[in-house]
Design a protein around this motif. Structure first.
Motif, PDB file in Angstrom:
ATOM      1  N   ALA A   1       8.450   7.116   5.067  1.00  0.00           N
ATOM      2  CA  ALA A   1       7.311   6.646   4.270  1.00  0.00           C
ATOM      3  C   ALA A   1       7.595   5.276   3.665  1.00  0.00           C
ATOM      4  O   ALA A   1       6.704   4.410   3.596  1.00  0.00           O
ATOM      5  CB  ALA A   1       6.981   7.662   3.175  1.00  0.00           C
ATOM      6  N   CYS A   2       8.845   5.047   3.229  1.00  0.00           N
ATOM      7  CA  CYS A   2       9.196   3.733   2.662  1.00  0.00           C
ATOM      8  C   CYS A   2       9.131   2.637   3.718  1.00  0.00           C
ATOM      9  O   CYS A   2       8.672   1.516   3.444  1.00  0.00           O
ATOM     10  CB  CYS A   2      10.598   3.797   2.046  1.00  0.00           C
ATOM     11  N   VAL A   3       9.569   2.937   4.953  1.00  0.00           N
ATOM     12  CA  VAL A   3       9.453   1.958   6.046  1.00  0.00           C
ATOM     13  C   VAL A   3       7.981   1.668   6.313  1.00  0.00           C
ATOM     14  O   VAL A   3       7.584   0.508   6.537  1.00  0.00           O
ATOM     15  CB  VAL A   3      10.155   2.478   7.320  1.00  0.00           C
ATOM     16  N   ALA A   4       7.156   2.714   6.297  1.00  0.00           N
ATOM     17  CA  ALA A   4       5.721   2.523   6.514  1.00  0.00           C
ATOM     18  C   ALA A   4       5.115   1.637   5.425  1.00  0.00           C
ATOM     19  O   ALA A   4       4.242   0.797   5.713  1.00  0.00           O
ATOM     20  CB  ALA A   4       5.017   3.882   6.536  1.00  0.00           C
ATOM     21  N   ILE A   5       5.576   1.750   4.183  1.00  0.00           N
ATOM     22  CA  ILE A   5       5.044   0.939   3.078  1.00  0.00           C
ATOM     23  C   ILE A   5       5.356  -0.543   3.296  1.00  0.00           C
ATOM     24  O   ILE A   5       4.471  -1.405   3.213  1.00  0.00           O
ATOM     25  CB  ILE A   5       5.611   1.423   1.726  1.00  0.00           C
ATOM     26  N   VAL A   6       6.611  -0.879   3.585  1.00  0.00           N
ATOM     27  CA  VAL A   6       6.986  -2.291   3.704  1.00  0.00           C
ATOM     28  C   VAL A   6       6.510  -2.891   5.019  1.00  0.00           C
ATOM     29  O   VAL A   6       6.322  -4.115   5.124  1.00  0.00           O
ATOM     30  CB  VAL A   6       8.512  -2.466   3.550  1.00  0.00           C
ATOM     31  N   ALA A   7       6.322  -2.053   6.063  1.00  0.00           N
ATOM     32  CA  ALA A   7       5.865  -2.567   7.356  1.00  0.00           C
ATOM     33  C   ALA A   7       4.347  -2.601   7.441  1.00  0.00           C
ATOM     34  O   ALA A   7       3.806  -3.179   8.396  1.00  0.00           O
ATOM     35  CB  ALA A   7       6.427  -1.712   8.491  1.00  0.00           C
ATOM     36  N   GLY A   8       3.651  -1.989   6.491  1.00  0.00           N
ATOM     37  CA  GLY A   8       2.194  -1.950   6.549  1.00  0.00           C
ATOM     38  C   GLY A   8       1.693  -1.057   7.673  1.00  0.00           C
ATOM     39  O   GLY A   8       0.644  -1.327   8.267  1.00  0.00           O
ATOM     40  N   LYS A   9       2.428   0.004   7.976  1.00  0.00           N
ATOM     41  CA  LYS A   9       2.069   0.943   9.039  1.00  0.00           C
ATOM     42  C   LYS A   9       1.753   2.316   8.463  1.00  0.00           C
ATOM     43  O   LYS A   9       1.992   2.588   7.285  1.00  0.00           O
ATOM     44  CB  LYS A   9       3.222   1.059  10.055  1.00  0.00           C
TER      45      LYS A   9
ATOM     46  N   LYS B   1       0.843  -1.190   0.000  1.00  0.00           N
ATOM     47  CA  LYS B   1       0.000   0.000   0.000  1.00  0.00           C
ATOM     48  C   LYS B   1       0.881   1.243   0.000  1.00  0.00           C
ATOM     49  O   LYS B   1       1.777   1.388   0.823  1.00  0.00           O
ATOM     50  CB  LYS B   1      -0.921  -0.002   1.213  1.00  0.00           C
ATOM     51  N   LEU B   2       0.593   2.150  -0.917  1.00  0.00           N
ATOM     52  CA  LEU B   2       1.369   3.375  -1.041  1.00  0.00           C
ATOM     53  C   LEU B   2       1.145   4.284   0.173  1.00  0.00           C
ATOM     54  O   LEU B   2       0.014   4.456   0.639  1.00  0.00           O
ATOM     55  CB  LEU B   2       0.966   4.113  -2.324  1.00  0.00           C
ATOM     56  N   VAL B   3       2.248   4.875   0.683  1.00  0.00           N
ATOM     57  CA  VAL B   3       2.193   5.873   1.748  1.00  0.00           C
ATOM     58  C   VAL B   3       2.890   7.128   1.226  1.00  0.00           C
ATOM     59  O   VAL B   3       4.027   7.056   0.746  1.00  0.00           O
ATOM     60  CB  VAL B   3       2.882   5.367   3.037  1.00  0.00           C
ATOM     61  N   THR B   4       2.227   8.254   1.337  1.00  0.00           N
ATOM     62  CA  THR B   4       2.771   9.519   0.842  1.00  0.00           C
ATOM     63  C   THR B   4       3.470  10.271   1.971  1.00  0.00           C
ATOM     64  O   THR B   4       2.962  10.336   3.095  1.00  0.00           O
ATOM     65  CB  THR B   4       1.648  10.397   0.252  1.00  0.00           C
TER      66      THR B   4
ATOM     67  N   HIS C   1       7.166  -2.136 -10.643  1.00  0.00           N
ATOM     68  CA  HIS C   1       6.925  -0.699 -10.498  1.00  0.00           C
ATOM     69  C   HIS C   1       7.544  -0.202  -9.199  1.00  0.00           C
ATOM     70  O   HIS C   1       7.912  -0.998  -8.322  1.00  0.00           O
ATOM     71  CB  HIS C   1       5.435  -0.372 -10.531  1.00  0.00           C
ATOM     72  N   ALA C   2       7.633   1.116  -9.087  1.00  0.00           N
ATOM     73  CA  ALA C   2       8.134   1.767  -7.880  1.00  0.00           C
ATOM     74  C   ALA C   2       6.994   2.527  -7.225  1.00  0.00           C
ATOM     75  O   ALA C   2       6.229   3.222  -7.898  1.00  0.00           O
ATOM     76  CB  ALA C   2       9.282   2.713  -8.214  1.00  0.00           C
ATOM     77  N   LEU C   3       6.862   2.383  -5.908  1.00  0.00           N
ATOM     78  CA  LEU C   3       5.904   3.157  -5.134  1.00  0.00           C
ATOM     79  C   LEU C   3       6.660   4.366  -4.583  1.00  0.00           C
ATOM     80  O   LEU C   3       7.472   4.241  -3.665  1.00  0.00           O
ATOM     81  CB  LEU C   3       5.318   2.331  -3.992  1.00  0.00           C
ATOM     82  N   ASP C   4       6.404   5.521  -5.180  1.00  0.00           N
ATOM     83  CA  ASP C   4       7.128   6.745  -4.851  1.00  0.00           C
ATOM     84  C   ASP C   4       6.308   7.556  -3.852  1.00  0.00           C
ATOM     85  O   ASP C   4       5.193   7.969  -4.162  1.00  0.00           O
ATOM     86  CB  ASP C   4       7.375   7.553  -6.126  1.00  0.00           C
ATOM     87  N   PRO C   5       6.822   7.835  -2.658  1.00  0.00           N
ATOM     88  CA  PRO C   5       6.054   8.573  -1.667  1.00  0.00           C
ATOM     89  C   PRO C   5       5.942  10.074  -1.922  1.00  0.00           C
ATOM     90  O   PRO C   5       5.253  10.774  -1.176  1.00  0.00           O
ATOM     91  CB  PRO C   5       6.812   8.300  -0.364  1.00  0.00           C
ATOM     92  N   GLY C   6       6.601  10.584  -2.963  1.00  0.00           N
ATOM     93  CA  GLY C   6       6.581  12.032  -3.217  1.00  0.00           C
ATOM     94  C   GLY C   6       5.193  12.557  -3.563  1.00  0.00           C
ATOM     95  O   GLY C   6       4.598  12.120  -4.548  1.00  0.00           O
ATOM     96  N   TRP C   7       4.703  13.482  -2.772  1.00  0.00           N
ATOM     97  CA  TRP C   7       3.349  14.008  -2.990  1.00  0.00           C
ATOM     98  C   TRP C   7       3.268  14.911  -4.216  1.00  0.00           C
ATOM     99  O   TRP C   7       2.189  15.187  -4.721  1.00  0.00           O
ATOM    100  CB  TRP C   7       2.902  14.782  -1.744  1.00  0.00           C
ATOM    101  N   TRP C   8       4.405  15.405  -4.707  1.00  0.00           N
ATOM    102  CA  TRP C   8       4.432  16.344  -5.826  1.00  0.00           C
ATOM    103  C   TRP C   8       4.257  15.668  -7.185  1.00  0.00           C
ATOM    104  O   TRP C   8       4.128  16.347  -8.202  1.00  0.00           O
ATOM    105  CB  TRP C   8       5.755  17.122  -5.814  1.00  0.00           C
ATOM    106  N   LEU C   9       4.226  14.346  -7.182  1.00  0.00           N
ATOM    107  CA  LEU C   9       4.120  13.604  -8.437  1.00  0.00           C
ATOM    108  C   LEU C   9       2.658  13.391  -8.823  1.00  0.00           C
ATOM    109  O   LEU C   9       1.806  13.120  -7.961  1.00  0.00           O
ATOM    110  CB  LEU C   9       4.812  12.242  -8.320  1.00  0.00           C
ATOM    111  N   LYS C  10       2.358  13.486 -10.097  1.00  0.00           N
ATOM    112  CA  LYS C  10       1.009  13.181 -10.583  1.00  0.00           C
ATOM    113  C   LYS C  10       0.753  11.673 -10.536  1.00  0.00           C
ATOM    114  O   LYS C  10      -0.345  11.220 -10.271  1.00  0.00           O
ATOM    115  CB  LYS C  10       0.829  13.703 -12.010  1.00  0.00           C
TER     116      LYS C  10
END
Length: 240
Positions: free
Chosen positions: A17-25, A4-7, A107-116
């Motif tokens: 944010a990347c730790v939150a993605i892989v940990a499901g937190k 699940k993506l985290v921004t 694919h890459a899950l990018d946490p950057g909020w500035w990306l479309k």
């Protein structure tokens, strides 16, 4: 299981944010641990070093491998935290999470909020540099399937199945059998009684007939005036 993506919330907490993605937190949960155990300032900046990244992964029980250079996307493990090349303007790198699905989608899950588009596969623009392999636990199989597999294995090995034995059919109770037997005995007794009555009746009738026959035989012949004739019969050959 898909990640699940985290921004991220600011320019420096992409690692959290990347730790939150892989940990499901959630990002807030990871930040609380970073402040408490890694000495992160509450109000930032929240720049993640390799040391703090490994400490956070250890806290959430996430297994990981040695940091190494990215050669090709195809050579990456199914899950990894990847570092892009450092930006000349800031000297900081940006962290993203790589994922390869069971269907082969990369694919890459990018946490950057500035990306479309935060789920990316434009590898020529991401400019990958290094990665840390992430080893997530395999999803647990369903209970019903495990039971079926165990039963099949036990059967093939000649072992008795763990499933309960089928219930035995209830035996007929004696009361049911006894209810039929008296009826049979009654019918037999009735038949015997009927036969006895018939035999007794026949015997009485035969006795009555015998008595009547004897009475008729020994009774004196009556004369015309109703008196018994006591005159002895003439013997054959006598002349009247």
């Amino acid at each position: 299981m898909a990640l699940k993506l985290v921004t991220q919330a600011n320019l420096t907490d992409c690692g959290l944010a990347c730790v939150a993605i892989v940990a499901g937190k959630s990002l807030e949960a990871v930040l609380r641990v970073a402040i408490k155990e890694c000495g992160y300032p509450k109000d930032g900046p929240h720049t993640t070093t390799d040391e703090s990244l490994f400490k956070l992964l250890d806290h959430f029980g996430i297994k990981y491998g040695k940091k190494q250079k990215v050669k090709t996307v195809e050579a990456l493990p199914p899950v990894a935290i990847m570092e892009t090349r450092k930006m000349p303007s800031t000297g900081n790198s940006h962290l993203v999470v790589f994922e390869r699905t069971p269907e082969g989608d990369e694919h890459a899950l990018d946490p950057g909020w500035w990306l479309k588009q935060q789920i990316r596969s434009d590898w020529n623009r991401i400019k990958l540099d290094t990665f840390i392999p992430i080893y997530l636990p395999e999803p647990a199989a369903k209970t019903g399937k495990n039971k079926t597999t165990e039963q099949t294995t036990a059967t093939e090995a000649g072992e008795p199945s763990a499933s309960p034995a089928p219930a035995e059919k209830p035996k007929q109770t004696k009361s049911k059998a006894s209810s039929k037997k008296p009826a049979a005995h009654t019918a037999t007794s009735n038949e015997q009684e009927a036969v006895a009555k018939d035999v007794q009746g026949d015997a009485l009738q035969d006795a009555a007939t015998l008595v009547q026959s004897e009475a008729t035989t020994h009774a004196p012949a009556a004369s015309e005036d109703g008196k018994a004739d006591s005159t002895p019969a003439q013997e054959s050959g006598d002349v009247a």
